[in-house]
Motif scaffolding. Sequence first.
Motif, mmCIF file in Angstrom:
data_model
loop_
_atom_site.group_PDB
_atom_site.id
_atom_site.type_symbol
_atom_site.label_atom_id
_atom_site.label_comp_id
_atom_site.label_asym_id
_atom_site.label_seq_id
_atom_site.Cartn_x
_atom_site.Cartn_y
_atom_site.Cartn_z
ATOM 1 N N ARG A 19 37.802 2.162 -0.141
ATOM 2 C CA ARG A 19 38.205 2.712 -1.303
ATOM 3 C C ARG A 19 38.276 4.181 -1.028
ATOM 4 N NH1 ARG A 19 34.056 1.872 -5.841
ATOM 5 N NH2 ARG A 19 36.008 2.565 -7.236
ATOM 6 N N ALA A 20 39.649 4.777 -0.968
ATOM 7 C CA ALA A 20 39.793 6.109 -0.874
ATOM 8 C C ALA A 20 40.269 6.809 -1.874
ATOM 9 C CB ALA A 20 40.532 6.421 0.395
ATOM 10 N N VAL A 21 39.700 8.055 -2.282
ATOM 11 C CA VAL A 21 40.378 8.726 -3.158
ATOM 12 C C VAL A 21 40.796 10.069 -2.596
ATOM 13 C CG1 VAL A 21 39.772 10.028 -5.379
ATOM 14 C CG2 VAL A 21 39.162 7.794 -5.077
ATOM 15 N N GLY A 22 41.888 10.842 -2.980
ATOM 16 C CA GLY A 22 42.454 11.953 -2.121
ATOM 17 C C GLY A 22 42.168 13.084 -3.328
ATOM 18 N N LEU A 23 41.878 14.081 -2.650
ATOM 19 C CA LEU A 23 41.842 15.252 -3.582
ATOM 20 C C LEU A 23 41.954 16.417 -2.713
ATOM 21 C CD1 LEU A 23 37.968 15.693 -4.433
ATOM 22 C CD2 LEU A 23 38.613 14.325 -3.002
ATOM 23 N N SER A 24 42.129 17.823 -3.274
ATOM 24 C CA SER A 24 42.290 18.949 -2.548
ATOM 25 C C SER A 24 41.199 19.851 -2.944
ATOM 26 C CB SER A 24 43.584 19.552 -2.749
ATOM 27 O OG SER A 24 43.696 20.558 -3.752
ATOM 28 N N GLY A 25 41.033 21.016 -2.383
ATOM 29 C CA GLY A 25 40.032 22.024 -2.752
ATOM 30 C C GLY A 25 40.040 22.558 -4.139
ATOM 31 N N LYS A 26 41.210 22.103 -4.846
ATOM 32 C CA LYS A 26 41.446 22.398 -6.168
ATOM 33 C C LYS A 26 40.735 21.710 -6.995
ATOM 34 C CE LYS A 26 45.934 24.747 -6.195
ATOM 35 N NZ LYS A 26 47.198 24.792 -6.694
ATOM 36 N N ASP A 27 40.541 20.233 -6.613
ATOM 37 C CA ASP A 27 39.786 19.277 -7.577
ATOM 38 C C ASP A 27 38.323 19.520 -7.937
ATOM 39 O OD1 ASP A 27 41.951 16.756 -8.005
ATOM 40 O OD2 ASP A 27 42.492 17.752 -6.155
ATOM 41 N N ASP A 28 38.275 19.811 -9.202
ATOM 42 C CA ASP A 28 36.856 20.048 -9.498
ATOM 43 C C ASP A 28 36.200 21.249 -8.984
ATOM 44 O OD1 ASP A 28 34.607 19.490 -11.125
ATOM 45 O OD2 ASP A 28 33.671 18.553 -9.633
ATOM 46 N N ASP A 29 37.250 22.189 -8.534
ATOM 47 C CA ASP A 29 36.881 23.748 -7.952
ATOM 48 C C ASP A 29 36.141 23.208 -6.773
ATOM 49 O OD1 ASP A 29 38.279 25.509 -9.599
ATOM 50 O OD2 ASP A 29 36.625 25.884 -10.923
ATOM 51 N N LEU A 30 36.498 22.330 -5.917
ATOM 52 C CA LEU A 30 35.643 22.062 -4.684
ATOM 53 C C LEU A 30 35.576 23.345 -3.691
ATOM 54 C CD1 LEU A 30 34.411 20.241 -2.502
ATOM 55 C CD2 LEU A 30 36.842 19.367 -2.157
ATOM 56 N N MET A 31 36.675 23.803 -3.475
ATOM 57 C CA MET A 31 36.598 24.934 -2.425
ATOM 58 C C MET A 31 37.503 26.165 -3.024
ATOM 59 S SD MET A 31 37.693 24.691 1.427
ATOM 60 C CE MET A 31 39.527 23.861 1.045
ATOM 61 N N VAL A 32 36.530 27.117 -3.551
ATOM 62 C CA VAL A 32 37.170 28.455 -4.205
ATOM 63 C C VAL A 32 37.439 29.270 -2.959
ATOM 64 C CG1 VAL A 32 37.280 30.087 -5.858
ATOM 65 C CG2 VAL A 32 36.114 27.826 -6.146
ATOM 66 N N CYS A 33 38.634 30.180 -2.952
ATOM 67 C CA CYS A 33 38.709 30.944 -1.907
ATOM 68 C C CYS A 33 39.219 32.479 -2.050
ATOM 69 C CB CYS A 33 40.093 30.642 -0.974
ATOM 70 S SG CYS A 33 39.579 29.036 0.081
ATOM 71 N N VAL A 34 39.107 33.392 -1.066
ATOM 72 C CA VAL A 34 39.752 34.536 -1.364
ATOM 73 C C VAL A 34 40.566 35.001 -0.197
ATOM 74 C CG1 VAL A 34 37.656 35.903 -2.490
ATOM 75 C CG2 VAL A 34 37.785 35.725 -0.050
ATOM 76 N N ALA A 35 41.691 35.708 -0.212
ATOM 77 C CA ALA A 35 42.518 36.173 1.037
ATOM 78 C C ALA A 35 42.000 36.285 2.207
ATOM 79 C CB ALA A 35 43.417 37.136 0.420
ATOM 80 N N ASP A 36 42.094 35.584 3.433
ATOM 81 C CA ASP A 36 41.421 35.899 4.525
ATOM 82 C C ASP A 36 41.846 36.906 5.128
ATOM 83 O OD1 ASP A 36 39.813 34.969 6.597
ATOM 84 O OD2 ASP A 36 41.446 34.030 7.660
ATOM 85 N N ASP A 37 42.876 37.537 5.043
ATOM 86 C CA ASP A 37 43.433 38.708 5.959
ATOM 87 C C ASP A 37 44.780 39.037 5.132
ATOM 88 O OD1 ASP A 37 44.781 40.403 7.715
ATOM 89 O OD2 ASP A 37 43.945 39.077 9.359
#
Length: 282
Positions: free
Chosen positions: A119-137
């Motif tokens: 049972r797999a569920v796909g998500l990205s860093g956007k789902d539930d704010d899993l991964m919040v980023c700033v610009a790297d460079d």
Amino acid sequence: MKRDWIATARTLSEALPYLQKYADAVVVVKFGGNAMGDDEAMAQFARDMVLLRMVGIHPVVVHGGGPMINAMLDKLGIESHFVRGKRVTDKPTVEVVEMILSGLVNKRIVQAINDAGGRAVGLSGKDDDLMVCVADDPELGFVGRPVEMNVQVLRDLYEAGIIPVVAPVATGMADNETFNVNGDTAAGAIAGALKADRLLLLTDVAGVKDENGEVVTQLGAERLRGMIESGVVKGGMIPKVETALAAIEAGVKAVVILDGRLPNAVLIELFTDYGAGSIIRG
Ligand code: X2W
């Protein structure tokens, strides 16, 4: 062909100490675009993930897809540039990145795991704010550096018996921002936030090589830092070993860099005395 059933049973029996060792372990698996082969190789990878789940391990898949993004950008006539191993990502490019990673690649893996009986569920860093980023460079445009991780959604999924499959696309601090995150970076940040037992980086090389071109099977963080400084570790291996070192600093027990094109690479690494690739510990 006559199979040696006695050898098959022995293999299973020999795996017992490893099965006991990894019961309930959290294993983050980075599945790079270069490690994804044809449908058969994808099906094999999916079977390995389902097997991990069935023996009580909690696999979390984080994938890449660089070659698939390149192919679509080519079709659209958008040029790709890389700086220090990362894609220079303008607005049209980040849209293609999100479509290919969250759409095509993520769903191909999800479907393969489900076809293998998981049972797999796909998500990205956007789902539930899993991964919040700033610009790297500033030179890289919309390339994200994770600054805030909310991994509870992953725990909720794996505790329910579901295998999360994460695309390395993230949200920013401002509304409506989308960031392209290097797949290794995303996997390292997720493994670090989960304090995973293992981070497996599946790539298309056999492991970290020493000055003679031999794969080093066991490495301490200190030796690895020395190998970067002296230039023994170079090119595309640098982001991987930097990810490994950061993950260990964040509390991951060990990181393994291994050749994902090897059939059953993950099983060889986790369940045999032989192991595979280079294991890095603190
Ligand atoms: C990567 C994301 C995909 C990736 C890219 O745009 O190609 C950056 O470079 P692999 O297959 O693991 O290389 N992002 C910022 O990491 O794919």
